[in-house]
Design a protein around this motif. Structure first.
Motif, PDB file in Angstrom:
ATOM      1  N   UNK A   1       0.834  -1.205   0.000  1.00  0.00           N
ATOM      2  CA  UNK A   1       0.000   0.000   0.000  1.00  0.00           C
ATOM      3  C   UNK A   1       0.866   1.251   0.000  1.00  0.00           C
ATOM      4  N   UNK A   2       0.324   2.314  -0.594  1.00  0.00           N
ATOM      5  CA  UNK A   2       0.977   3.624  -0.513  1.00  0.00           C
ATOM      6  C   UNK A   2       0.467   4.310   0.738  1.00  0.00           C
ATOM      7  N   UNK A   3       1.355   5.016   1.414  1.00  0.00           N
ATOM      8  CA  UNK A   3       0.977   5.682   2.656  1.00  0.00           C
ATOM      9  C   UNK A   3       1.764   6.982   2.792  1.00  0.00           C
ATOM     10  N   UNK A   4       1.245   7.869   3.624  1.00  0.00           N
ATOM     11  CA  UNK A   4       1.930   9.126   3.928  1.00  0.00           C
ATOM     12  C   UNK A   4       2.339   9.104   5.396  1.00  0.00           C
ATOM     13  N   UNK A   5       3.527   9.638   5.669  1.00  0.00           N
ATOM     14  CA  UNK A   5       4.003   9.741   7.049  1.00  0.00           C
ATOM     15  C   UNK A   5       3.247  10.894   7.706  1.00  0.00           C
ATOM     16  N   UNK A   6       2.415  10.576   8.692  1.00  0.00           N
ATOM     17  CA  UNK A   6       1.621  11.595   9.385  1.00  0.00           C
ATOM     18  C   UNK A   6       2.332  12.163  10.602  1.00  0.00           C
ATOM     19  N   UNK A   7       3.121  11.333  11.285  1.00  0.00           N
ATOM     20  CA  UNK A   7       3.907  11.857  12.409  1.00  0.00           C
ATOM     21  C   UNK A   7       5.150  11.021  12.617  1.00  0.00           C
ATOM     22  N   UNK A   8       6.094  11.641  13.266  1.00  0.00           N
ATOM     23  CA  UNK A   8       7.345  10.978  13.614  1.00  0.00           C
ATOM     24  C   UNK A   8       7.693  11.371  15.032  1.00  0.00           C
ATOM     25  N   UNK A   9       8.036  10.382  15.828  1.00  0.00           N
ATOM     26  CA  UNK A   9       8.460  10.608  17.210  1.00  0.00           C
ATOM     27  C   UNK A   9       9.667   9.710  17.443  1.00  0.00           C
ATOM     28  N   UNK A  10      10.871  10.266  17.256  1.00  0.00           N
ATOM     29  CA  UNK A  10      12.079   9.451  17.329  1.00  0.00           C
ATOM     30  C   UNK A  10      12.087   8.466  16.168  1.00  0.00           C
ATOM     31  N   UNK A  11      12.158   7.164  16.484  1.00  0.00           N
ATOM     32  CA  UNK A  11      12.137   6.124  15.453  1.00  0.00           C
ATOM     33  C   UNK A  11      10.730   5.581  15.210  1.00  0.00           C
ATOM     34  N   UNK A  12       9.740   6.139  15.910  1.00  0.00           N
ATOM     35  CA  UNK A  12       8.347   5.715  15.741  1.00  0.00           C
ATOM     36  C   UNK A  12       7.650   6.610  14.722  1.00  0.00           C
ATOM     37  N   UNK A  13       6.889   5.968  13.843  1.00  0.00           N
ATOM     38  CA  UNK A  13       6.203   6.685  12.775  1.00  0.00           C
ATOM     39  C   UNK A  13       4.735   6.284  12.720  1.00  0.00           C
ATOM     40  N   UNK A  14       3.916   7.224  12.285  1.00  0.00           N
ATOM     41  CA  UNK A  14       2.512   6.937  12.027  1.00  0.00           C
ATOM     42  C   UNK A  14       2.233   7.142  10.551  1.00  0.00           C
ATOM     43  N   UNK A  15       1.643   6.139   9.917  1.00  0.00           N
ATOM     44  CA  UNK A  15       1.344   6.174   8.488  1.00  0.00           C
ATOM     45  C   UNK A  15      -0.161   6.155   8.256  1.00  0.00           C
ATOM     46  N   UNK A  16      -0.623   6.965   7.315  1.00  0.00           N
ATOM     47  CA  UNK A  16      -2.009   6.911   6.871  1.00  0.00           C
ATOM     48  C   UNK A  16      -2.026   6.281   5.484  1.00  0.00           C
ATOM     49  N   UNK A  17      -2.869   5.256   5.308  1.00  0.00           N
ATOM     50  CA  UNK A  17      -2.986   4.614   4.010  1.00  0.00           C
ATOM     51  C   UNK A  17      -3.593   5.596   3.015  1.00  0.00           C
ATOM     52  N   UNK A  18      -3.033   5.650   1.806  1.00  0.00           N
ATOM     53  CA  UNK A  18      -3.528   6.560   0.777  1.00  0.00           C
ATOM     54  C   UNK A  18      -4.433   5.869  -0.223  1.00  0.00           C
ATOM     55  N   UNK A  19      -4.019   4.723  -0.700  1.00  0.00           N
ATOM     56  CA  UNK A  19      -4.804   4.013  -1.703  1.00  0.00           C
ATOM     57  C   UNK A  19      -4.938   2.562  -1.282  1.00  0.00           C
ATOM     58  N   UNK A  20      -6.161   2.123  -1.122  1.00  0.00           N
ATOM     59  CA  UNK A  20      -6.426   0.726  -0.798  1.00  0.00           C
ATOM     60  C   UNK A  20      -7.450   0.193  -1.788  1.00  0.00           C
ATOM     61  N   UNK A  21      -7.189  -1.002  -2.297  1.00  0.00           N
ATOM     62  CA  UNK A  21      -8.201  -1.660  -3.126  1.00  0.00           C
ATOM     63  C   UNK A  21      -9.303  -2.156  -2.189  1.00  0.00           C
ATOM     64  N   UNK A  22     -10.434  -2.519  -2.749  1.00  0.00           N
ATOM     65  CA  UNK A  22     -11.520  -3.057  -1.914  1.00  0.00           C
ATOM     66  C   UNK A  22     -11.055  -4.321  -1.190  1.00  0.00           C
ATOM     67  N   UNK A  23     -10.274  -5.149  -1.879  1.00  0.00           N
ATOM     68  CA  UNK A  23      -9.757  -6.372  -1.277  1.00  0.00           C
ATOM     69  C   UNK A  23      -8.834  -6.057  -0.095  1.00  0.00           C
ATOM     70  N   UNK A  24      -7.923  -5.083  -0.262  1.00  0.00           N
ATOM     71  CA  UNK A  24      -7.026  -4.695   0.823  1.00  0.00           C
ATOM     72  C   UNK A  24      -7.814  -4.111   1.994  1.00  0.00           C
ATOM     73  N   UNK A  25      -8.774  -3.258   1.678  1.00  0.00           N
ATOM     74  CA  UNK A  25      -9.604  -2.639   2.717  1.00  0.00           C
ATOM     75  C   UNK A  25     -10.338  -3.716   3.520  1.00  0.00           C
ATOM     76  N   UNK A  26     -10.869  -4.727   2.808  1.00  0.00           N
ATOM     77  CA  UNK A  26     -11.582  -5.812   3.468  1.00  0.00           C
ATOM     78  C   UNK A  26     -10.652  -6.633   4.357  1.00  0.00           C
ATOM     79  N   UNK A  27      -9.448  -6.938   3.854  1.00  0.00           N
ATOM     80  CA  UNK A  27      -8.480  -7.707   4.645  1.00  0.00           C
ATOM     81  C   UNK A  27      -8.093  -6.950   5.910  1.00  0.00           C
ATOM     82  N   UNK A  28      -7.806  -5.664   5.783  1.00  0.00           N
ATOM     83  CA  UNK A  28      -7.422  -4.853   6.952  1.00  0.00           C
ATOM     84  C   UNK A  28      -8.576  -4.788   7.947  1.00  0.00           C
TER      85      UNK A  28
END
Length: 118
Positions: free
Chosen positions: A80-107
């Motif tokens: 999946x493509x994602x954007x880095x929404x936050x960074x705290x040291x070595x910890x990161x938060x990612x928001x998914x940008x594009x999900x297929x219906x199949x990926x969305x269902x699996x998640x």
């Protein structure tokens, strides 16, 4: 570091979907300084719209990356493509940008499974 004016803790309270603890080894691919690079990480939490992880590499807030995530209930890692929404040291938060219906269902199914863990 987190972006000025952004507090990851307050962001968690205003999320559209809950996050659930999950420990997976994932790969992050990015384009930096004119070349493709990759690094490994461990996920910390998963939601229907994003994932948190601790990484071996460095990313900037706002950077677009590709994630390879080996989810339970899926025979192959989802990409999946994602954007880095936050960074705290070595910890990161990612928001998914594009999900297929199949990926969305699996998640969604993985999140349901994690929510029902006792």
């Amino acid at each position: 570091m987190a972006s000025p004016g952004k507090n990851p803790a307050s962001d968690r309270r205003s999320r559209r979907y809950p996050r659930f603890a999950i420990d997976l080894r994932l790969q992050v691919r990015m384009f930096q300084n004119g070349e493709f690079r990759s690094c490994w990480g461990r996920s910390t939490e998963l939601g229907q719209d994003g994932i948190g992880a601790t990484l071996t590499g460095e990313l900037e807030t706002g950077e677009i990356v590709s994630l390879d995530i080996p989810l339970p209930l899926s025979p192959y890692p989802i990409k999946v493509r994602a954007i880095v929404r936050y960074r705290q040291g070595l910890r990161y938060g990612f928001e998914f940008l594009t999900l297929s219906e199949s990926q969305r269902d699996t998640i969604r199914r993985v999140c349901d499974m994690l929510a029902n863990k006792t």
